[in-house]
Enzyme design. Sequence first.
Site, PDB file in Angstrom:
ATOM      1  N   LYS A 133       0.662  -1.432  -0.123  1.00 35.96           N
ATOM      2  CA  LYS A 133       0.068   0.372   0.132  1.00 35.96           C
ATOM      3  C   LYS A 133       0.974   1.044  -0.068  1.00 35.96           C
ATOM      4  CE  LYS A 133      -3.866  -2.689   1.707  1.00 35.96           C
ATOM      5  NZ  LYS A 133      -4.633  -3.020   2.961  1.00 35.96           N
ATOM      6  N   GLN A 142      -4.475  -1.359   9.455  1.00 31.32           N
ATOM      7  CA  GLN A 142      -4.213  -2.509   8.981  1.00 31.32           C
ATOM      8  C   GLN A 142      -5.134  -3.980  10.007  1.00 31.32           C
ATOM      9  OE1 GLN A 142      -3.123  -3.813   5.644  1.00 31.32           O
ATOM     10  NE2 GLN A 142      -3.995  -4.956   6.466  1.00 31.32           N
ATOM     11  N   ASP A 158     -10.947   2.992   3.995  1.00 34.22           N
ATOM     12  CA  ASP A 158     -11.646   1.517   4.793  1.00 34.22           C
ATOM     13  C   ASP A 158     -12.951   1.674   4.042  1.00 34.22           C
ATOM     14  OD1 ASP A 158      -9.790  -0.445   3.363  1.00 34.22           O
ATOM     15  OD2 ASP A 158      -9.162  -0.569   5.579  1.00 34.22           O
TER      16      ASP A 158
END
Length: 281
Positions: free
Chosen positions: A50, A94, A117
């Site tokens: 990422k 994450q 997200d």
Amino acid sequence: MPAKIIDGKAIAQKIRENIKQQVAPMKTKPGLAVVRVGNDPASIVYVNSKEKACQDAGFYSEKYELKEDIQEKDLLKQISKLNKDKKLHGILVQLPLPAHISQQKVLEAISPEKDVDGFNPVNFGRLLSGNKYLYPATPKGVVRLLDEIGCKIAGKHVVVIGRSNIVGKPVAVLLLERDATVTICHSKTKDLIEECRKADILISAVGKKGLVSKEMVKQGAVVIDVGITRENGKLFGDVDFDDVKKVASWITPVPGGVGPMTIAMLLENTLVAKRKIEESK
Ligand code: NAP
């Protein structure tokens, strides 16, 4: 005729190139912070890719690698700081987090405006109410793959295997929004094979290698494999690819299908978040 392969890697690359071109003339670059807690090997790989994707696209990026035993309150403090940082338009924590930290509390702590997200309950609610904002990256990537291959979604029968908040539920809602008839299956579904055989579009998001066999797939169905299982350093999907490609019309490989789209959609979400934050000033 064997199924055509959906080349998620190439499609994602095209999207990333387009984002890079949009970002190049910008004075203020889109900014993304990626936070990792602990040393889960898969999380290390995801976070690094990422960060690299951000750099390639010309984004401003920050990476936080926090200790496994960090206290929940300290992680929440860190997120609060990132929420206030004007250089940042997106924050990604994450998952999974260590067991002593409440995932729910952490997701709720991320400002909905920077929640690239799409897991904050506010954005989840927006998704359910059809109010477009920031959609979770993987489900958004699945829908984009269907669009890219010219698959008509309206009126189709979609079967989603898996009902997590991260993939199963949001992908089902996004496809419902696009006028598909959606069935969601899970570990307690009575006859998974029969349910799957009804699908024009079959999406598997479980994480069990070989779960989906040829017998579960209708001739000509589009098969999207979100699942990832790691075995001896190799990645496998849920779908028995070689078998299922004999009956499907289109199929995603693992790796190289949905995975690259998740990163492309994360970049796109950061760009969307930047525009929305600037518009609201
Ligand atoms: P998850 O939270 O573990 O959910 C798995 C789902 O599968 C659950 O709803 C579970 O049902 C269902 N399930 C388990 N065994 C089943 C069976 N035998 N038959 C039918 N359903 C079954 O996982 P997740 O976070 O949604 O992720 C799913 C997979 O996608 C994982 O392999 C993950 O690594 C992968 N993934 C890939 C990407 C990508 O970018 N490619 C992104 C995110 C996730 P219950 O609810 O009844 O337990």
